[in-house]
Design a protein around this motif. Structure first.
Motif, PDB file in Angstrom:
ATOM      1  N   THR A 474      33.100  74.853  32.016  1.00  0.00           N
ATOM      2  CA  THR A 474      32.780  75.755  33.129  1.00  0.00           C
ATOM      3  C   THR A 474      33.759  75.573  34.279  1.00  0.00           C
ATOM      4  O   THR A 474      34.244  76.553  34.862  1.00  0.00           O
ATOM      5  N   ALA A 475      34.064  74.316  34.606  1.00  0.00           N
ATOM      6  CA  ALA A 475      34.984  74.047  35.697  1.00  0.00           C
ATOM      7  C   ALA A 475      36.367  74.610  35.403  1.00  0.00           C
ATOM      8  O   ALA A 475      37.025  75.182  36.282  1.00  0.00           O
ATOM      9  N   LEU A 476      36.816  74.464  34.147  1.00  0.00           N
ATOM     10  CA  LEU A 476      38.128  74.979  33.765  1.00  0.00           C
ATOM     11  C   LEU A 476      38.168  76.505  33.890  1.00  0.00           C
ATOM     12  O   LEU A 476      39.142  77.073  34.402  1.00  0.00           O
ATOM     13  N   GLU A 477      37.112  77.177  33.431  1.00  0.00           N
ATOM     14  CA  GLU A 477      37.052  78.645  33.545  1.00  0.00           C
ATOM     15  C   GLU A 477      37.026  79.075  35.012  1.00  0.00           C
ATOM     16  O   GLU A 477      37.648  80.082  35.388  1.00  0.00           O
ATOM     17  N   ALA A 478      36.335  78.306  35.844  1.00  0.00           N
ATOM     18  CA  ALA A 478      36.267  78.648  37.272  1.00  0.00           C
ATOM     19  C   ALA A 478      37.647  78.530  37.919  1.00  0.00           C
ATOM     20  O   ALA A 478      38.034  79.384  38.732  1.00  0.00           O
ATOM     21  N   VAL A 479      38.393  77.495  37.567  1.00  0.00           N
ATOM     22  CA  VAL A 479      39.741  77.343  38.120  1.00  0.00           C
ATOM     23  C   VAL A 479      40.641  78.489  37.676  1.00  0.00           C
ATOM     24  O   VAL A 479      41.463  79.005  38.446  1.00  0.00           O
ATOM     25  N   ARG A 480      40.496  78.908  36.421  1.00  0.00           N
ATOM     26  CA  ARG A 480      41.288  80.048  35.939  1.00  0.00           C
ATOM     27  C   ARG A 480      40.962  81.312  36.728  1.00  0.00           C
ATOM     28  O   ARG A 480      41.860  82.112  37.031  1.00  0.00           O
ATOM     29  N   MET A 481      39.686  81.519  37.041  1.00  0.00           N
ATOM     30  CA  MET A 481      39.319  82.669  37.864  1.00  0.00           C
ATOM     31  C   MET A 481      39.968  82.580  39.248  1.00  0.00           C
ATOM     32  O   MET A 481      40.477  83.575  39.780  1.00  0.00           O
ATOM     33  N   LEU A 482      39.938  81.382  39.834  1.00  0.00           N
ATOM     34  CA  LEU A 482      40.536  81.198  41.150  1.00  0.00           C
ATOM     35  C   LEU A 482      42.041  81.422  41.111  1.00  0.00           C
ATOM     36  O   LEU A 482      42.635  81.911  42.080  1.00  0.00           O
ATOM     37  N   ARG A 483      42.659  81.082  39.998  1.00  0.00           N
ATOM     38  CA  ARG A 483      44.093  81.328  39.854  1.00  0.00           C
ATOM     39  C   ARG A 483      44.392  82.823  39.873  1.00  0.00           C
ATOM     40  O   ARG A 483      45.382  83.271  40.462  1.00  0.00           O
ATOM     41  N   ARG A 484      43.518  83.618  39.262  1.00  0.00           N
ATOM     42  CA  ARG A 484      43.711  85.071  39.245  1.00  0.00           C
ATOM     43  C   ARG A 484      43.599  85.683  40.636  1.00  0.00           C
ATOM     44  O   ARG A 484      44.204  86.707  40.926  1.00  0.00           O
ATOM     45  N   VAL A 485      42.806  85.017  41.530  1.00  0.00           N
ATOM     46  CA  VAL A 485      42.691  85.513  42.908  1.00  0.00           C
ATOM     47  C   VAL A 485      44.057  85.496  43.585  1.00  0.00           C
ATOM     48  O   VAL A 485      44.383  86.387  44.373  1.00  0.00           O
ATOM     49  N   VAL A 486      44.882  84.500  43.245  1.00  0.00           N
ATOM     50  CA  VAL A 486      46.214  84.382  43.848  1.00  0.00           C
ATOM     51  C   VAL A 486      47.224  85.277  43.132  1.00  0.00           C
ATOM     52  O   VAL A 486      48.063  85.921  43.783  1.00  0.00           O
ATOM     53  N   THR A 487      47.158  85.328  41.818  1.00  0.00           N
ATOM     54  CA  THR A 487      48.161  86.099  41.083  1.00  0.00           C
ATOM     55  C   THR A 487      47.880  87.595  41.090  1.00  0.00           C
ATOM     56  O   THR A 487      48.805  88.408  41.034  1.00  0.00           O
ATOM     57  N   GLU A 488      46.588  87.988  41.179  1.00  0.00           N
ATOM     58  CA  GLU A 488      46.254  89.410  41.067  1.00  0.00           C
ATOM     59  C   GLU A 488      45.315  89.914  42.160  1.00  0.00           C
ATOM     60  O   GLU A 488      45.101  91.127  42.262  1.00  0.00           O
ATOM     61  N   GLY A 489      44.735  89.011  42.928  1.00  0.00           N
ATOM     62  CA  GLY A 489      43.664  89.434  43.823  1.00  0.00           C
ATOM     63  C   GLY A 489      43.984  89.374  45.291  1.00  0.00           C
ATOM     64  O   GLY A 489      45.101  89.667  45.735  1.00  0.00           O
ATOM     65  N   THR A 490      43.009  88.906  46.085  1.00  0.00           N
ATOM     66  CA  THR A 490      43.070  89.017  47.540  1.00  0.00           C
ATOM     67  C   THR A 490      43.934  87.944  48.203  1.00  0.00           C
ATOM     68  O   THR A 490      44.150  87.991  49.412  1.00  0.00           O
ATOM     69  N   ALA A 491      44.408  86.949  47.421  1.00  0.00           N
ATOM     70  CA  ALA A 491      45.194  85.859  48.006  1.00  0.00           C
ATOM     71  C   ALA A 491      46.620  85.852  47.476  1.00  0.00           C
ATOM     72  O   ALA A 491      47.203  84.791  47.245  1.00  0.00           O
ATOM     73  N   SER A 492      47.213  87.036  47.326  1.00  0.00           N
ATOM     74  CA  SER A 492      48.555  87.114  46.757  1.00  0.00           C
ATOM     75  C   SER A 492      49.598  86.422  47.629  1.00  0.00           C
ATOM     76  O   SER A 492      50.611  85.926  47.134  1.00  0.00           O
ATOM     77  N   LEU A 493      49.342  86.343  48.953  1.00  0.00           N
ATOM     78  CA  LEU A 493      50.289  85.659  49.834  1.00  0.00           C
ATOM     79  C   LEU A 493      50.199  84.138  49.705  1.00  0.00           C
ATOM     80  O   LEU A 493      50.974  83.420  50.328  1.00  0.00           O
ATOM     81  N   GLY A 494      49.269  83.656  48.897  1.00  0.00           N
ATOM     82  CA  GLY A 494      49.108  82.222  48.719  1.00  0.00           C
ATOM     83  C   GLY A 494      49.946  81.637  47.609  1.00  0.00           C
ATOM     84  O   GLY A 494      49.919  80.414  47.388  1.00  0.00           O
ATOM     85  N   GLU A 495      50.699  82.456  46.894  1.00  0.00           N
ATOM     86  CA  GLU A 495      51.513  81.956  45.796  1.00  0.00           C
ATOM     87  C   GLU A 495      52.673  81.111  46.323  1.00  0.00           C
ATOM     88  O   GLU A 495      53.428  81.536  47.199  1.00  0.00           O
ATOM     89  N   VAL A 496      52.786  79.897  45.784  1.00  0.00           N
ATOM     90  CA  VAL A 496      53.889  78.984  46.105  1.00  0.00           C
ATOM     91  C   VAL A 496      54.601  78.684  44.799  1.00  0.00           C
ATOM     92  O   VAL A 496      54.041  78.002  43.940  1.00  0.00           O
ATOM     93  N   PRO A 497      55.806  79.188  44.609  1.00  0.00           N
ATOM     94  CA  PRO A 497      56.499  79.018  43.327  1.00  0.00           C
ATOM     95  C   PRO A 497      56.559  77.557  42.890  1.00  0.00           C
ATOM     96  O   PRO A 497      56.954  76.681  43.656  1.00  0.00           O
ATOM     97  N   GLY A 498      56.111  77.312  41.658  1.00  0.00           N
ATOM     98  CA  GLY A 498      56.159  75.978  41.085  1.00  0.00           C
ATOM     99  C   GLY A 498      54.908  75.156  41.248  1.00  0.00           C
ATOM    100  O   GLY A 498      54.764  74.113  40.612  1.00  0.00           O
ATOM    101  N   TYR A 499      53.944  75.621  42.063  1.00  0.00           N
ATOM    102  CA  TYR A 499      52.775  74.782  42.335  1.00  0.00           C
ATOM    103  C   TYR A 499      51.448  75.426  41.930  1.00  0.00           C
ATOM    104  O   TYR A 499      50.393  74.853  42.192  1.00  0.00           O
ATOM    105  N   GLU A 500      51.469  76.580  41.311  1.00  0.00           N
ATOM    106  CA  GLU A 500      50.294  77.201  40.686  1.00  0.00           C
ATOM    107  C   GLU A 500      49.052  77.107  41.573  1.00  0.00           C
ATOM    108  O   GLU A 500      48.056  76.481  41.236  1.00  0.00           O
ATOM    109  N   VAL A 501      49.090  77.755  42.695  1.00  0.00           N
ATOM    110  CA  VAL A 501      47.969  77.720  43.623  1.00  0.00           C
ATOM    111  C   VAL A 501      46.837  78.606  43.100  1.00  0.00           C
ATOM    112  O   VAL A 501      47.058  79.728  42.639  1.00  0.00           O
ATOM    113  N   ALA A 502      45.622  78.084  43.141  1.00  0.00           N
ATOM    114  CA  ALA A 502      44.411  78.841  42.834  1.00  0.00           C
ATOM    115  C   ALA A 502      43.499  78.744  44.045  1.00  0.00           C
ATOM    116  O   ALA A 502      43.526  77.740  44.761  1.00  0.00           O
TER     117      ALA A 502
END
Length: 601
Positions: A474-502
């Motif tokens: 469950t925790a792993l799936e939740a982190v994957r969802m949070l990662r999508r918030v940065v790559t595709e969702g409301t936190a796109s400005l939070g992407e830091v190349p090389g550090y996989e922000v979720a």
């Protein structure tokens, strides 16, 4: 037996010889008196010998004591309660790498014995010139009203001490003492807190904590059994400085009233950095604000990261999704109703700016798009009782067990009743208030594989144990969802190349004291985890009333305010913590090409 004065045999013999018998009595009386005088003389001589020996011993003891006193270092009398020993020594405080955060400095206090002053009036005038905050007339009254002791200054600088020396009056005296020094000024002020003087004497003063870890761990810092061993905090001084620098720049650029940031190790619970703005200098701690109309956050002493209890908005949505997955009610791909607006009794649940993400969204998309309606339907599947139990397991019903004196008073604001409408609003972070520290601990439980650990400001060696609140899956799936918030969702400005922000954004309307919410004031939060493929740290950034005016229209959402500030913090501190950037092959090729180009030039 006593010899008779007229022995019969001698009397008879004297009469036969024709001698006077009375002479025998006189002779015996003379001999008796001589014997008595010799005995009395012996007793007198013995008594004189004892008396002389007593005088010799007494004067010897007094002379020895006077010699010891003359050879000893002179000590000033202490002004304190009888029998109360002043403990002046206080252990240093260091960061996790041994760098000094708080230490002691030897200084002097200034006091006066007015009865031995030569010129009280002149001394008062000269002291007022050295210390502008002193009133010469008031000092003169204190020097001449019959007192035998007067405190003048509790702490002196070396320059001030020299100027007082030059006055030259015998009634002015100095007492050595220790004071607390924070060599880094405002850095980590809300963690350290500050100190003041407790019991005071002319020879020393008791330094006691007044706030922060200085107050919470006061007994440990003053414990003689520790032998002066420094207290090692989990903070990293370099990272703390970087976080405060970036946070201050972001708060200023975004016109925010205040800001807070927490950087936490998800495996040990160690707080690597804790910042709250505006801040203060613990070397000169300001007085609390006494204005009844002022908000707590108006004071620089207010620790927003721990004492600030806010509605944290959409950052709560991941908890509803994680609990529903843990209960087996949904999977990341399950479709839920997201048709907006949603009507529940007399309440209408709407999306930001009146959007409608429906009719259906996957659970993963609900988090990525930050759908209030979708989260509400997930929460209704869970139900009020199970929702409360899960949030309680994540620590949202109690103050955080942090080593700060302010932490026990930061109790979350929980609704007294918990009907289904509260279940709905709580699922997207409204109706219930908690601190950024609560949020950091809960996100750490998701990031570390589902274990709830206690946050700490003390350095720990290696991972710590905790209570499992969800499965690793469950925790792993939740982190994957949070990662999508940065790559595709409301936190796109939070992407830091090389550090996989979720992470997850949260924009919460600020409540009014009179009830209801402001239309133009918000509390913005970005709760982030990095790196997403192997989570090691949680970063929480909160801004109070931010406003981005860089664009054509003012923007207040977390995606435009808290997210870029958090991204800059991660960009700056990740290399300092030894995290190597994970670059994709195209990025590696571009980096190699840049290196070749630079070498050729």
């Amino acid at each position: 037996m006593r010899t008779p004065l007229r022995p019969l045999a001698r009397i008879l013999q004297a009469r036969e010889d024709g001698l006077n018998p009375d002479s025998i009595e006189k002779e015996n009386l003379r001999l008796r008196h001589e014997a008595m005088r010799e005995k009395a003389r012996g007793r007198a001589e013995f008594r004189l010998l004892i008396l002389c020996a007593s005088f010799v011993l007494a004067f010897g003891a007094i002379g020895t004591r006077m010699g010891l006193m003359a050879a000893a270092v002179p000590m000033e009398p202490r002004v304190s309660a009888p029998g109360a020993e002043i403990i002046a020594q206080r252990a240093d405080i260091t960061d996790r790498n041994g760098r000094i955060l708080a230490t002691n400095m030897t200084t002097h206090a200034l006091y006066a014995h007015p009865k031995v002053m030569v010129d009280p009036k002149g001394v008062a005038v000269k002291l007022a010139e050295i210390f502008p905050d002193l009133d010469a007339a008031a000092l003169e009254r204190r020097f001449t009203d019959g007192r035998s002791f007067v405190w003048i200054r509790k702490v002196l600088s070396p320059e001030q001490m020299q100027l007082v020396h030059e006055i030259g009056d015998p009634g002015l005296l100095f007492g050595p003492r220790e004071m607390r020094l924070y060599p880094n000024g405002m850095l980590a002020a809300h963690v350290l807190g500050g100190t003041s003087f407790g019991a005071e004497g002319v020879h020393s003063a008791e330094v006691i904590g007044t706030a922060g870890v200085e107050k919470a761990l006061d007994a440990r810092l003053r414990d003689p059994a520790q032998g002066g061993k420094p207290l090692t905090l989990s903070l990293d001084l370099t990272i703390q400085s970087t976080v405060e620098e970036v946070l201050y720049a972001g708060m200023t650029m975004l016109n925010a009233k205040g800001a807070a940031a927490i950087l936490m190790d998800v495996r040990t619970g160690e707080i690597i950095s804790l910042a709250s703005l505006p801040t203060f200098d613990p070397n000169d701690r300001p007085a609390p604000i006494v204005d009844k109309n002022a908000e707590p956050g108006d004071s620089p002493l207010f620790n927003r990261a721990v004492q600030g209890v806010y509605e944290l908005g959409s950052t709560f949505k991941i908890f509803a999704a994680a609990q529903a997955m843990e209960l087996g009610l949904v999977t990341p791909d399950s479709m839920v109703d997201a048709n907006a607006p949603m009507t529940w009794g007399r309440h209408r649940i709407k999306e930001f700016e009146g959007k409608n993400y429906g009719p259906l969204l996957s659970v993963s998309d609900v988090i990525a798009k930050s759908s209030n309606v979708g989260t509400a339907h997930i929460a209704l599947m869970i139900g009020p009782l199970r929702q409360q139990a899960f949030l309680k397991a994540l620590g949202f019903f109690e103050p955080t067990p942090l080593e700060l004196i302010e932490a026990p008073g930061a109790r979350p604001l929980i609704p007294k009743k918990w009907p289904e409408i509260v279940t709905i609003t709580t699922s997207y972070g409204h109706g219930m208030s908690a601190s950024p520290m609560h949020l950091a601990a809960a996100y750490a439980a998701i990031a570390n594989g589902g274990v709830m650990i206690k946050p700490t400001l003390l350095k720990r060696e290696g991972p710590t144990s905790g209570i499992r609140v969800m499965s690793e899956k469950t925790a792993l799936e939740a982190v994957r969802m949070l990662r999508r918030v940065v790559t595709e969702g409301t936190a796109s400005l939070g992407e830091v190349p090389g550090y996989e922000v979720a992470g997850k954004t949260g924009t919460a309307d600020k409540p009014k004291k009179s009830g209801g919410y402001y239309d133009d004031k918000v509390i913005n939060t970005f709760a982030s985890v990095f790196p997403a493929s192997n989570p090691q740290y949680v970063l929480i950034v909160t801004l109070d009333e931010p406003l981005d005016t860089a664009g054509s229209e003012p923007r207040r959402t977390a995606g435009w305010t808290a997210v870029p500030v958090a991204a800059e913090i991660i960009r700056r501190v990740a290399p300092l913590m030894g995290l190597r950037p994970k670059l994709d092959p195209p990025a590696l090729e571009a980096a190699a090409l840049d290196a070749v180009t630079a070498a050729s030039n």
